[in-house]
Structure formats: structure tokens, C-alpha cells
Write a protein that holds these residues in place. Structure first.
Motif: not given
Length: 336
Positions: A3-11, A26-35, A37-42
Motif C-alpha cells: 500500500d505504501l508503494e502504491r501511495r508513493y506512485l500516486r504522488l 528509482e525515486i519511489v525505491g529511494t523513499y521506500l528504503d528510507l521509510a 517498516p511500520e509506515r503505511r502512508w507517506p
């Protein structure tokens, strides 16, 4: 896909399609790496960062990357104007009309506006010591109080500043949210200097006798048009100086400030329109409302038109010869 990746893709839809295809993963991967483990929303900071980046890329694709430095210049001028006006209105609030006039007041103050103007003065102080995120928060708080004073005054049955005083403050404040993160110390101190100068000027402007009631109507008819003229002259002088160096920031700043300038001149503009149509010496509420709508739409309509025109007349040049830095707006050196 989480769900977090899908929401980053919407942004990521804020970016142009070509840019998303080239660097989206690349951009979404970077944000996911920094997020975490429990995060569900950007996070709000991530969302704002993605939206800002998307806007920059879309402006760059339209050949208007130098709009952002122009908006930042306009934000500095808008904040200076907003804090100076707040100082002038604060002095007015300390001089309620004489009791024998029977004019309603909020205790020792003219109206509930004293809380609004105190918030803007606080924003000026915060800007001097902590520009960036804390300043934006202080400006957002001042904006919230500026809007909230209308319903609060209605519920409390107490007077408030008139809408033609509050609307320019909102227009200037919204633009001030774009203040740059880093500014020289001298520029950061300018709002405080403007506060002192405006306060002293207002003390000298207030009537010394009872011929006039010290309320917003008498004072606003002098302060607001004067503030519009000063702001217009300053942005024109800055724009002319920048244009001589082939720097378009002044032009973009002027376009961005059109709506705040119109709101500062709202009473004057409505009076001109109402006088031409109805021969009325003072505009009524309908003329003020109609003029406010037109003025409020002027900037948001003309700015995209200017961007579209810039893109239409743009001509491709040698690589590196016409590119402008999206941060400072300066032209890059020609590539060898």
C-alpha cells in the motif's frame, strides 16, 4: 506491491510522464528504503517534497524553470508587506474609539483582530531567527487565525476587521508560504524593520481628535492603497534591475503578486467600477464581492497563460546554453 508503494506512485503523478518513466522506479525505491517498516502512508514531508519536485520538473519541461525563483522573490516581498500591515493594524487596535460614540469594541481593543495581528508579528520574529520550516508554520498559524476571526467574531458578537482588510492579508500570507529556506541575515531581519517603521508611521497617521473614529474604515482607505503602490513600485524597480541582467525573476514576481496587489486595492478598484456603472461614490458589498472574485482569478489565470506563452515561443538552443538553474534562475554556462 505494498500500500505504501502504491501511495508513493500516486504522488509521483505530479511529475511529467516522461520523467516518471525514466526515473519513477528509482525515486519511489529511494523513499521506500528510507521509510520505516511500520509506515503505511507517506509522511507529510515526503508528500510535500514529491509535489514540489513534480512542479519543478513540469515547469522545467515548459521552459519556465525560472518561475520558482520569481515566486520566492514575490514571497519575500509579500511577507514584508503582510508584517508591515500587521504592525499598522496592531497600533490601530490599541486605540479604540471613544465610548461616547457608542461604537462596539473588544474591551481595550478595537476588535478581535488584535490576536490576528499579534500572530503575524510573531511570524516576523520567527523568520528572523528560524527561517524555513518554523517560519512556514508561523505563517500558516497566522493565516489560520486570519480566516478564523470571521466566524469567531460572529459567534462572540464582537467586532472584527472588515473583509477588505482580511482578504489582502490572506493573499499575501498564502504567497509568503513560499519563502526561501535560506536567506541572508539582513533579509531575514527586514520584516522586523518593516514592523517598526509601519508602527511608527501608523502612530503619526492616527487622528489626534474626535473628528474621526479610530476604526478600520477611515484608516484602511489610506493604508491599503498606499501599501499597493509601494509594493508595485518595489517589484517594478527590482524587476527592471534584474531584467537588465537578463534575469526574468522580476517579471514572474510581478505576475505572482497581481492578486495580492489587486486585493490591496480592492476598495479603490470596486469604487471605480461602481462609480462608472452606477455613479456611486462608495462601492457597495456587491461591487466589492464582484471585484474580489475578478481580482482573485486574475493571477491564477494569467500565470498559466504566461507559462504557456513562454513554452510556445521557446526555441531550442545548443546544449547547456539556455538552461536556467531552477533554484537561482541564473543561466548556465555554455557547454564546450
Amino acid at each position: 506491491m505494498t500500500d505504501l508503494e502504491r501511495r508513493y506512485l500516486r504522488l509521483l503523478l505530479a511529475y511529467p510522464a516522461d520523467y516518471r518513466r525514466a526515473r519513477g522506479a528509482e525515486i519511489v525505491g529511494t523513499y521506500l528504503d528510507l521509510a520505516g517498516p511500520e509506515r503505511r502512508w507517506p509522511s507529510p514531508a515526503d508528500a510535500a517534497d514529491l509535489l514540489r519536485g513534480g512542479l519543478r520538473q513540469r515547469l522545467r519541461a515548459a521552459g519556465a524553470a525560472d518561475l520558482i525563483p520569481g515566486v520566492r522573490l514575490a514571497a519575500v516581498l509579500a511577507f514584508l508587506t503582510a508584517t508591515a500591515l500587521a504592525a499598522a493594524w496592531s497600533v490601530l487596535e490599541l486605540h479604540p474609539p471613544p465610548a461616547r460614540w457608542g461604537v462596539p469594541s473588544a474591551g481595550p481593543f478595537v476588535s478581535l483582530g488584535i490576536g490576528v495581528w499579534a500572530a503575524w508579528l510573531l511570524a516576523a520574529a520567527v523568520h528572523a531567527v528560524a527561517p524555513g520550516r518554523w517560519t512556514r508554520r508561523a505563517v500558516a498559524l497566522a493565516l489560520l487565525l486570519t480566516a478564523a476571526v470571521v466566524p469567531v467574531a460572529a459567534l462572540a458578537g464582537l467586532p472584527r476587521p472588515p473583509l477588505y482588510v482580511l482578504l489582502p492579508q490572506v493573499g499575501l500570507g498564502l504567497l509568503a508560504l513560499g519563502l526561501p529556506e535560506r536567506l541572508p541575515v539582513a533579509v531575514r531581519a527586514m520584516p522586523l524593520l518593516a514592523v517598526v517603521a509601519a508602527g511608527v508611521a501608523q502612530v503619526n497617521l492616527l487622528p489626534r481628535n474626535d473628528l474621526f473614529v479610530n476604526t478600520y474604515g477611515w484608516t484602511a482607505s489610506r493604508i491599503l492603497p498606499g501599501a499597493a503602490v509601494v509594493l508595485l513600485v518595489v517589484v517594478l524597480l527590482l524587476g527592471t534591475g534584474l531584467a537588465l541582467r537578463a534575469d526574468p525573476r522580476g517579471g514572474w514576481a510581478l505576475l505572482t503578486l497581481l492578486t495580492p496587489l489587486g486585493l490591496l486595492s480592492l476598495h479603490t478598484l470596486a469604487g471605480i467600477v461602481d462609480g462608472l456603472l452606477n455613479g456611486a461614490p462608495e462601492p457597495d458589498w456587491s461591487a466589492l464581492a464582484a471585484t474580489a472574485v475578478v481580482v482573485g482569478l486574475a493571477g491564477p489565470v494569467l500565470l498559466p497563460l504566461a507559462i504557456a506563452l513562454r513554452q510556445r515561443v521557446r526555441r531550442p538552443g545548443p546544449v547547456g546554453s539556455g538552461d536556467r538553474c531552477p533554484t537561482c534562475g541564473h543561466t548556465a554556462e555554455r557547454m564546450p
